[in-house]
Design a protein around this motif. Structure first.
Motif, PDB file in Angstrom:
ATOM      1  N   THR A   8      15.006  50.508  45.126  1.00 57.31           N
ATOM      2  CA  THR A   8      16.103  51.342  44.647  1.00 57.31           C
ATOM      3  C   THR A   8      16.100  51.388  43.123  1.00 57.31           C
ATOM      4  O   THR A   8      15.815  50.389  42.464  1.00 57.31           O
ATOM      5  N   LYS A   9      16.433  52.564  42.572  1.00 56.61           N
ATOM      6  CA  LYS A   9      16.558  52.719  41.124  1.00 56.61           C
ATOM      7  C   LYS A   9      18.013  52.646  40.673  1.00 56.61           C
ATOM      8  O   LYS A   9      18.302  52.763  39.483  1.00 56.61           O
ATOM      9  N   SER A  10      18.918  52.458  41.623  1.00 59.58           N
ATOM     10  CA  SER A  10      20.340  52.441  41.306  1.00 59.58           C
ATOM     11  C   SER A  10      20.686  51.307  40.348  1.00 59.58           C
ATOM     12  O   SER A  10      20.238  50.171  40.524  1.00 59.58           O
ATOM     13  N   VAL A  11      21.525  51.606  39.356  1.00 60.20           N
ATOM     14  CA  VAL A  11      21.968  50.562  38.426  1.00 60.20           C
ATOM     15  C   VAL A  11      22.869  49.559  39.136  1.00 60.20           C
ATOM     16  O   VAL A  11      23.099  48.461  38.624  1.00 60.20           O
ATOM     17  N   LEU A  12      23.342  49.925  40.332  1.00 57.50           N
ATOM     18  CA  LEU A  12      24.134  48.977  41.115  1.00 57.50           C
ATOM     19  C   LEU A  12      23.303  47.732  41.428  1.00 57.50           C
ATOM     20  O   LEU A  12      23.811  46.612  41.411  1.00 57.50           O
ATOM     21  N   ALA A  13      22.005  47.929  41.704  1.00 57.10           N
ATOM     22  CA  ALA A  13      21.118  46.789  41.989  1.00 57.10           C
ATOM     23  C   ALA A  13      20.969  45.904  40.757  1.00 57.10           C
ATOM     24  O   ALA A  13      20.998  44.672  40.861  1.00 57.10           O
ATOM     25  N   ASP A  14      20.818  46.526  39.586  1.00 55.62           N
ATOM     26  CA  ASP A  14      20.714  45.750  38.340  1.00 55.62           C
ATOM     27  C   ASP A  14      22.010  44.979  38.080  1.00 55.62           C
ATOM     28  O   ASP A  14      21.983  43.795  37.717  1.00 55.62           O
ATOM     29  N   ALA A  15      23.139  45.661  38.283  1.00 59.79           N
ATOM     30  CA  ALA A  15      24.436  45.029  38.049  1.00 59.79           C
ATOM     31  C   ALA A  15      24.660  43.872  39.018  1.00 59.79           C
ATOM     32  O   ALA A  15      25.196  42.821  38.633  1.00 59.79           O
ATOM     33  N   GLU A  16      24.228  44.052  40.269  1.00 60.31           N
ATOM     34  CA  GLU A  16      24.430  42.987  41.253  1.00 60.31           C
ATOM     35  C   GLU A  16      23.608  41.744  40.909  1.00 60.31           C
ATOM     36  O   GLU A  16      24.067  40.616  41.085  1.00 60.31           O
ATOM     37  N   VAL A  17      22.393  41.943  40.409  1.00 58.85           N
ATOM     38  CA  VAL A  17      21.564  40.805  39.997  1.00 58.85           C
ATOM     39  C   VAL A  17      22.257  40.038  38.864  1.00 58.85           C
ATOM     40  O   VAL A  17      22.305  38.805  38.857  1.00 58.85           O
TER      41      VAL A  17
END
Length: 451
Positions: free
Chosen positions: A134-143
């Motif tokens: 996924t390229k969603s920034v949600l994934a970055d934020a969750e990490v």
């Protein structure tokens, strides 16, 4: 003379328990956030390890040798957990596609062929989590949210997550005419700020960029160091440098907004325009965990690497993640006295009053079995020394309680519990019962913590 290889360590007793505490705490956090375990070999093919992370990292790969004489394939030891993940995603793409976004954690040793020094080992343990697909920034934020939760779970309070974006760095480098390898050299210099002196970094710029470009790099670096204020002010200061920096700024603001919706304290996040992270495969957001108390510094970091899996021959799969270093984490927790006072160590030491007596051994074994059935970590003495020497051994091992049962206790069905952690005054030393109590065997467990 027997010795371990320089840059590696042996761990005993309490040190192992501290490491296990960190591992178990982080495993629970990883699982809480929906990450599943993945194990990969420490050995990888040379073609997998080299050419994916840049010259400096390639030089750190442990010398490879021919692993299969029939095929002539060369192998090496993994230097991080990210390249093996990329290989797994390339190799098992069809199997893992239905699970996208695929969220995994992995824990294990990695190896660096570099000169060992304080804080740098040739073998150390990395604990990584990554979200793939996924390229969603949600994934970055969750990490990033996971990192904050993990640090708090381990007992840290005074820490910050420094955040940047590789697109911002690329745009800034391009603004002074640096692209490709020259841009990477600039970022590597920025990544060493605080670790090396300004003069050393300037000399490095001159060596890698030449004098004229080095002057521009130094001026840009000084300008960026001077940026002060909130993350919002710092982000806006580089917004209009180029289209690429604008894209990185918008991504970063989106991550900050998402973290706010996840309930993260904005004071825990700080935008750092000079944060680069050393690895060349980062393509978007990058971040680093920094503990402020006690001058502890960095505890690890991560970022987005959208092109690495494709570079390994697999499909184009975006990914983002973070790496924790076990040795560094354990050292800082210890330095700041953040470990729980009671780790899962041996709590009771059962002495054998007469090691050559079958009856004495049998009674000690009965006591030991009872304690273990009650889930109390227990060691039973298995040597030939007298009780006094046995107590000294228990004391040296840091075991809190010693269980003593001589012929009299055996006849009565009782035991004597001695608290080895209680220091006695000179007057109390004359009183043999000052730090011990005799109880019925059936009441042993209930009395362990009461004396």
């Amino acid at each position: 003379m027997a010795r371990n290889y320089a840059g590696t360590s042996d761990y005993f007793g309490d040190d192992c328990l501290k490491r296990q505490y960190v591992l178990e705490t982080l495993k629970k956090v990883f699982s809480l956030f929906g990450f599943e375990p993945l194990e990969t070999p420490i050995i990888e093919l040379k073609e997998t390890l080299l050419g994916k992370t840049g010259g400096e990292t390639n030089a750190q790969v442990f010398n490879w040798r021919q692993g299969n004489p029939e095929t002539g394939e060369d192998i090496g030891l993994r230097f991080d957990q990210t390249v093996p993940l990329a290989r797994v995603m390339a190799q098992y793409a069809k199997t893992l596609e239905p699970k996208m976004p695929y969220k995994r954690y992995t824990i294990g040793p990695v190896f660096r062929a570099e000169k060992p020094q304080a804080g740098r080992l040739r073998q150390f343990t990395q604990m990584d989590i990554d979200t793939v697909g996924t390229k969603s920034v949600l994934a970055d934020a969750e990490v990033i949210a996971l990192c904050i939760y993990a640090l708090e779970k381990l007992g840290f309070s005074d820490f910050t997550i420094e955040l940047n974006n590789r697109k911002i760095l690329n745009g800034l480098a391009a603004s002074i005419g640096l692209v490709g390898k020259e841009a990477i050299s600039l970022m590597r210099g920025w990544d060493k700020l605080g670790k090396k002196s300004t003069q050393e970094i300037e000399e490095e710029f001159e060596e890698t960029l030449g004098k004229e470009k080095a002057k521009k790099a130094i001026l840009l670096t000084e300008k960026l160091i001077a940026i002060d204020g909130s993350s919002e002010i710092a982000l806006n200061s580089v917004l209009k440098v180029s289209k690429e920096t604008e894209g990185g700024v918008l991504e970063t603001k989106s991550i900050l907004n998402t973290l706010a919706t996840l309930g993260i304290d904005p004071e825990k996040i700080k935008f750092n325009v000079l944060l680069a992270r050393g690895l060349d495969y980062y393509t978007g957001p990058v971040f680093e965990m920094k503990v402020l108390e006690g001058g502890a510094g960095s505890l690890g970091g991560g970022g987005r690497f959208d092109n690495l899996i494709e570079a390994l021959g697999g499909p184009s799969i975006p990914a983002t993640g973070v790496s924790f270093g076990l040795e560094r984490m354990t050292y800082v927790l210890d330095k700041l006295n953040l470990f729980p006072t009671e780790l899962e160590k041996t709590k009771a030491f059962v002495t054998v009053f007469e090691p050559k007596s079958e009856s004495s051994v049998a009674y000690a074994a009965k006591i030991t079995s009872l304690l273990r059935k009650k889930k109390i970590n227990t060691e039973m003495y298995t040597g030939c020394e007298k009780v006094g020497a046995q107590l000294a051994i228990a004391n040296r091992k840091g075991i809190k309680y010693a269980i003593i049962a001589g012929p009299d206790e055996e006849k009565k069905g009782t035991v004597t519990i001695k608290n080895l952690s209680v220091g006695l005054s000179s007057g109390e030393k004359k009183d043999k019962e000052a730090n011990q109590i005799e109880v019925p065997l059936a009441e042993l467990k209930d009395n362990l913590s009461s004396i």
